[in-house]
Design an enzyme around this catalytic site. Sequence first.
Site, PDB file in Angstrom:
ATOM      1  N   HIS A 124      33.928  28.911  32.878  1.00  0.00           N
ATOM      2  CA  HIS A 124      33.974  28.838  34.346  1.00  0.00           C
ATOM      3  C   HIS A 124      35.184  29.521  34.941  1.00  0.00           C
ATOM      4  O   HIS A 124      35.565  29.231  36.067  1.00  0.00           O
ATOM      5  CB  HIS A 124      33.970  27.379  34.808  1.00  0.00           C
ATOM      6  CG  HIS A 124      32.703  26.666  34.512  1.00  0.00           C
ATOM      7  ND1 HIS A 124      31.644  26.629  35.395  1.00  0.00           N
ATOM      8  CD2 HIS A 124      32.304  25.985  33.422  1.00  0.00           C
ATOM      9  CE1 HIS A 124      30.655  25.933  34.858  1.00  0.00           C
ATOM     10  NE2 HIS A 124      31.034  25.528  33.653  1.00  0.00           N
ATOM     11  N   LYS A 176      37.733  25.130  50.199  1.00  0.00           N
ATOM     12  CA  LYS A 176      37.693  25.212  48.728  1.00  0.00           C
ATOM     13  C   LYS A 176      39.074  24.851  48.226  1.00  0.00           C
ATOM     14  O   LYS A 176      40.003  24.718  49.026  1.00  0.00           O
ATOM     15  CB  LYS A 176      37.301  26.621  48.272  1.00  0.00           C
ATOM     16  CG  LYS A 176      38.052  27.756  48.994  1.00  0.00           C
ATOM     17  CD  LYS A 176      37.537  29.127  48.589  1.00  0.00           C
ATOM     18  CE  LYS A 176      36.301  29.571  49.318  1.00  0.00           C
ATOM     19  NZ  LYS A 176      35.168  29.875  48.498  1.00  0.00           N
ATOM     20  N   ARG A 177      39.234  24.660  46.903  1.00  0.00           N
ATOM     21  CA  ARG A 177      40.570  24.414  46.365  1.00  0.00           C
ATOM     22  C   ARG A 177      41.517  25.523  46.816  1.00  0.00           C
ATOM     23  O   ARG A 177      41.096  26.669  46.974  1.00  0.00           O
ATOM     24  CB  ARG A 177      40.526  24.351  44.828  1.00  0.00           C
ATOM     25  CG  ARG A 177      39.945  23.055  44.287  1.00  0.00           C
ATOM     26  CD  ARG A 177      40.735  21.840  44.688  1.00  0.00           C
ATOM     27  NE  ARG A 177      41.974  21.737  43.946  1.00  0.00           N
ATOM     28  CZ  ARG A 177      42.199  20.871  42.960  1.00  0.00           C
ATOM     29  NH1 ARG A 177      41.277  20.006  42.606  1.00  0.00           N
ATOM     30  NH2 ARG A 177      43.363  20.853  42.348  1.00  0.00           N
ATOM     31  N   LYS A 188      42.184  32.791  45.700  1.00  0.00           N
ATOM     32  CA  LYS A 188      41.147  32.586  46.719  1.00  0.00           C
ATOM     33  C   LYS A 188      41.616  33.081  48.090  1.00  0.00           C
ATOM     34  O   LYS A 188      40.845  33.158  49.032  1.00  0.00           O
ATOM     35  CB  LYS A 188      40.747  31.118  46.784  1.00  0.00           C
ATOM     36  CG  LYS A 188      40.045  30.620  45.510  1.00  0.00           C
ATOM     37  CD  LYS A 188      39.624  29.157  45.645  1.00  0.00           C
ATOM     38  CE  LYS A 188      39.157  28.518  44.353  1.00  0.00           C
ATOM     39  NZ  LYS A 188      37.746  28.807  44.039  1.00  0.00           N
ATOM     40  N   THR A 248      30.413  28.780  44.365  1.00  0.00           N
ATOM     41  CA  THR A 248      29.151  28.076  44.595  1.00  0.00           C
ATOM     42  C   THR A 248      29.048  27.613  46.041  1.00  0.00           C
ATOM     43  O   THR A 248      27.944  27.393  46.543  1.00  0.00           O
ATOM     44  CB  THR A 248      29.016  26.854  43.674  1.00  0.00           C
ATOM     45  OG1 THR A 248      30.252  26.161  43.666  1.00  0.00           O
ATOM     46  CG2 THR A 248      28.648  27.263  42.270  1.00  0.00           C
ATOM     47  N   LYS A 255      25.956  27.288  49.241  1.00  0.00           N
ATOM     48  CA  LYS A 255      25.659  26.154  50.138  1.00  0.00           C
ATOM     49  C   LYS A 255      25.672  26.615  51.590  1.00  0.00           C
ATOM     50  O   LYS A 255      24.818  26.226  52.393  1.00  0.00           O
ATOM     51  CB  LYS A 255      26.690  25.043  49.934  1.00  0.00           C
ATOM     52  CG  LYS A 255      26.668  24.477  48.519  1.00  0.00           C
ATOM     53  CD  LYS A 255      27.916  23.654  48.203  1.00  0.00           C
ATOM     54  CE  LYS A 255      28.037  23.509  46.691  1.00  0.00           C
ATOM     55  NZ  LYS A 255      29.361  23.024  46.273  1.00  0.00           N
TER      56      LYS A 255
END
Length: 829
Positions: free
Chosen positions: A373, A565-566, A571, A676, A680
């Site tokens: 992952h 998100k984290r 990111k 992911t 959504k």
Amino acid sequence: AGLAPDSKAERMFGLMDGFLRNDPLSLQKDILYHVEYTVARSRFSFDDFEAYQALAHSVRDRLIERWHDTQQYFKRKDPKRLYFLSLEFLMGRTLSNSITNLGIRNQYAEALNQLGFELEVVAEQEGDAALGNGGLARLSACQMDSLATLDFPAWGYGLRYQYGLFRQVILDGFQHEHPDYWLNFGNPWEIERIHVSYSVKFYGTVEEEVLNGEKNKIWVPGEMVEAVAYDNPIPGYGTRNTINLRLWAAKPSDQDDVESFNTGDYINSVINRQRAETISNVLYPDDRSYQGKELRLKQQYFFVSACIQDIIRRFKDTNNSFDVFTDKVALQLNDTHPALAIPEVMRVLVDEEHLGWNQAWGIVSKIFFLTSHTVQPEGSEKIPVDLMESLLPRHLEIIYDINFNFMEELKKHIGSDYDRLSRMSIVEEGPVKNIRVANLSVVCCYSVNGVSRIHLELLKTRVFKDFFEYWPEKFQFKTNGVTQRRWIVVSNPSLCALISKWLGTDAWIRDVDLLMGLREHAGNADLHQEWQMVRRVNKIRLAEYIEAMSGVKVSPDAMFDVQVKRIHEYKRQLLNLLGIIHRYDCIKNMKESDRRKVVPRVCIIGGKAAPGYEAAKKIIKLCHAVGEKINNDPDIGDLLKLVFIPDYNVSVAELVIPGSDLSQHISTAGHEASGTSNMKFLMNGCVLLATSDGSTIEIIEEIGEENMFIFGAKVHEVPALRKKHAEMKAPLQFARVVRMVRDGYFGFEDYFKPLCDAIDKQGDFYLLGHDFASYLEAQAAADKAYVDQEKWTRMSILSTAGSGRFSSDRTMADYAEKAWGIKPCKCPL
Ligand code: 7GP
């Protein structure tokens, strides 16, 4: 169903008055029964929380009924089973999801109504089960839902942490971590199985005995701990199948440490024994690395030892030879965290079941499947050999033996390329000797799976290059997916109803490819109107939440631009913030006539930082500092707002995602294995603003670049850009916004200095400077599209229409066929 047709069974069935009934009147009776006898409150006076508890217990009864039937049926059919091993599951809330999957949501809503309660309000009483960190953990939860719905004979296994992921509390803009003692108010969804418990060994020595003329190893432990099972039923949608998620909790062992009690120090002996429970006490809150922590290693081994004992016991219930083990068992490793299961199965087969090494290896090398992952090199776990030797002495020997055989085999193929041999070795030599868990997993697993197509490329060319060249056929990918049951049906019921109306069926809830049918209505004015209405109601709901959480009033007319998100440097929440500062700066310097053309925005950021991750924590503070300035600037008004949503978790996501217009997935290309939440948002008709990274690349293929806002360097360009960086000059606007932070425009300049240094002094590893100009262009394109509401609505509809490929139903069917070799086993209704 499930009962043998003998007279005793029939009598038992009759005594119980058949199955539980699901009409609203029966449900009311059941709820009141649980108010009185389970919650022990009076049925004449109970509050929303007590109503939730009673309701949950009545749903639990129904889950248990189906769970029994399913397990009985699996046992009778004895198919090949999949065991899904993960140290993390982010299940979120259970109530709404369960009654939706059981198909009794409306009946419950009516029953509650007649008792004077509202289902939505009662459901809000439930806390989140947050036994995981981020993407990996929520993925496991989505996949369980799909495995149940697709009738696969599967079980999930995890740990029952007493403390889930910390609660994020923001004080003065800084993140503080508070413990999440989620079991404080009881957990009606789990079934404690005191009779399902196993001893797990630690420490001690390895001794030899002679058995039938052969040498056999026995591990004499120095410590023992009990693993007790807690079962969590997972209902499928539109099927009776209800699978199991079994979580292990550590308890003191009866057999352990009898001696210390004999020394007379009774109190201290009790306290010592109680320490056993710490093993499953707390989830590690860092999703980057767990290097060298003894407790972490104990958790991992505790987990796999309990799982393997349970799996082998179940296998032996119906089989008497290990010859058929590979026909009955597949073990999925959710990243390398449960990789100790590999030497553990070897140990049990060789030392306890007395199979020869080769026979045992023949089994082990066929039953394990790994999913990776991450692409971050620091993500790969290492276990110091010293630690392993003291905690798991027999496993260390087994790993050495596996490695020896592997190295011998490898030498035959690649000769004496010692660099390569040492890179591929499971044992890392050096001042501190380590076990490389990733290498162990790749050597022993039957297949290694990436979570998106580009992720597989990166595994092949970077992370596992040597291994790929040696075993090309081992490497595969199965693009992640999410469950439309939770992410549309449960969290966005009005969109769900609208989709079903326009497709003329709700069959898409199980067969999500049908969503494509929306494409033919994408230009229909009536659909547009209804679509906008649904989206607006969700935005209003989100605006109310934002005001309640942050005190900032936001207008639902503005574009809701979301990044949740984290918090990670890769990111690039920082890129988002610098873009917001730029926007603010531009508005401040605009003529009044230009201001009227600005598209009002509400920028929403949410996410947790690992407690020890300094840069991530600074980014959270910067978000608050910038928000403070903008939101209180009377000159700006509704043109721009920036809010941070604290304590982002699954249930917050269920509220935020349906209420977003634009959602950002802006990792530096080559860093997000899949992503992911993009899926959504897509399902909910949010338009994506994203880099070509992870699964977004496949999303672009599915819905077309013209329906998204794509920007930034591509994966293959990144390495060269990093090398060239020294000669490149960041664009002026970029230098200007970084300067504003550096010069203290938002205060706290000393605190933010390292963030600025990383960008303009230390090589800007994540390429914020390089991507800034194209990021602003993508943002401008989004503004332009938003003004044209017809265009925007079309893009939104096409996003939902193209989201079917990103359902976890597809991912699970793929794994079942191409990796695990399992088939549906549908329990008769
Ligand atoms: C995440 C990845 O960062 C994300 O890209 C992916 O979509 C998700 O897994 C599901 O595959 N990884 C983690 O959450 C994580 O903890 C450490 O990785 C191994």
